[in-house]
Design an enzyme around this catalytic site. Sequence first.
Site, short mmCIF file in Angstrom:
data_model
loop_
_atom_site.label_atom_id
_atom_site.label_comp_id
_atom_site.label_asym_id
_atom_site.label_seq_id
_atom_site.Cartn_x
_atom_site.Cartn_y
_atom_site.Cartn_z
N ASP A 184 0.54 -1.07 -0.02
CA ASP A 184 0.24 0.25 0.24
C ASP A 184 0.99 1.16 -0.40
OD1 ASP A 184 0.67 -0.18 2.17
OD2 ASP A 184 -1.40 -0.42 3.57
N SER A 185 2.52 1.15 0.15
CA SER A 185 2.89 2.15 -0.54
C SER A 185 2.52 2.35 -1.85
CB SER A 185 4.62 1.82 -0.06
OG SER A 185 5.09 0.57 -1.10
N ASP A 210 -0.96 -6.44 -0.16
CA ASP A 210 -1.17 -5.19 0.98
C ASP A 210 -2.75 -5.05 0.85
OD1 ASP A 210 0.39 -4.73 3.09
OD2 ASP A 210 0.79 -3.44 1.87
N LYS A 233 -1.17 -9.73 2.74
CA LYS A 233 -0.38 -9.54 3.81
C LYS A 233 -1.72 -7.88 4.92
CE LYS A 233 2.83 -6.20 3.51
NZ LYS A 233 3.00 -4.84 4.32
N GLU A 253 -1.60 -5.32 8.44
CA GLU A 253 -0.74 -5.09 9.53
C GLU A 253 -1.87 -4.86 10.83
OE1 GLU A 253 0.15 -0.66 8.79
OE2 GLU A 253 0.94 -1.28 7.06
N GLU A 271 9.46 -4.58 10.00
CA GLU A 271 9.37 -3.05 10.12
C GLU A 271 9.98 -2.07 11.01
OE1 GLU A 271 6.90 -1.50 7.30
OE2 GLU A 271 8.12 0.44 7.49
O1 KIV Z 1 3.44 -1.37 1.70
C1 KIV Z 1 4.76 -1.77 1.35
O2 KIV Z 1 5.61 -0.72 0.72
C2 KIV Z 1 5.24 -2.42 3.49
C3 KIV Z 1 6.58 -2.53 3.21
C4 KIV Z 1 6.95 -1.24 3.93
C5 KIV Z 1 6.76 -3.63 3.88
O3 KIV Z 1 3.97 -2.74 3.61
#
Ligand code: KIV
Length: 271
Positions: free
Chosen positions: A51-52, A90, A120, A122, A189
């Site tokens: 989600d980056s 994500d 994924k 969090e 992280e």
């Molecule tokens: O969204 C992302 O890029 C991440 C990584 C930094 C692990 O969750």
Amino acid sequence: MSVAGSVRAVTTLRLTEMKQRGEKIAMLTTYDYSTAKIVDAAGVDVILVGDSAANVMAGYETTLPITLDMMIYHARSVTRGAKRALVVVDLPFGTYQGNSKVALDSAIRIMKETEADAVKMEGGEEILESVQRILSAGIPVMAHLGLTPQSIHKFGTYNVRAKEEAEAEKLLRDAHLLEEAGCFAVVLEKIPAALAERVTNELKMPTIGIGAGGKVDGQVLVIHDMLGITNDFSPRFLRRYANLHDVMSEAISHYVDDVKNEDFPNEKEQY
Ligand code: KIV
């Protein structure tokens, strides 16, 4: 699943075997088809559609605004280009916290509409019910502990997490809970290297670090950061393998000059 509909070469089971024989796992974020083809062919084991994308693709300051539809668009583009690497997507903010039925619906949309291999999420104990419900549908889950950017408004800073004993103990407890629930791996992280090493030694599932030192089972970086496309983000943990910001801006300025000077296209570049 691959573009042809068969299971990709890197599976969650293969990642467990890699940990068992001490082979490090290379993971990188990717958000589009053309980059996914390059990343996959270069031997990356796990592609994270992170989600980056909210930051590096859409220009938002935090990861919170990205929607499930936006993540599905990115993930669908990546899975068309990835044949070998395991593709993990994500679950974005607001699609799994606090309601396990909503969480399951979100994960099912990702699996049905993108042909990704896993999701994924969090968080620890507070999202356990959602993790369990998704796992019960046969969807593999990668966990994410430590600095979890979707909680930035709770933390108030992107500084290193779990330096204090109470937070470190909670992180360890959460890691065990998530492993017992059936997660296949965990991203750690921005936590102290000694804590990441302890988590890695105590768990059977692989740990993937970002800013968590070298004594973990694998590493992940945001591709725009490691290729130097972003040039305004320089945390200590980031190693830049290229300076594409300068390469791209020089090439683009050159193109602009050529167009203005009527040097492009030349006689051979026309019909
Ligand atoms: O969204 C992302 O890029 C991440 C990584 C930094 C692990 O969750």
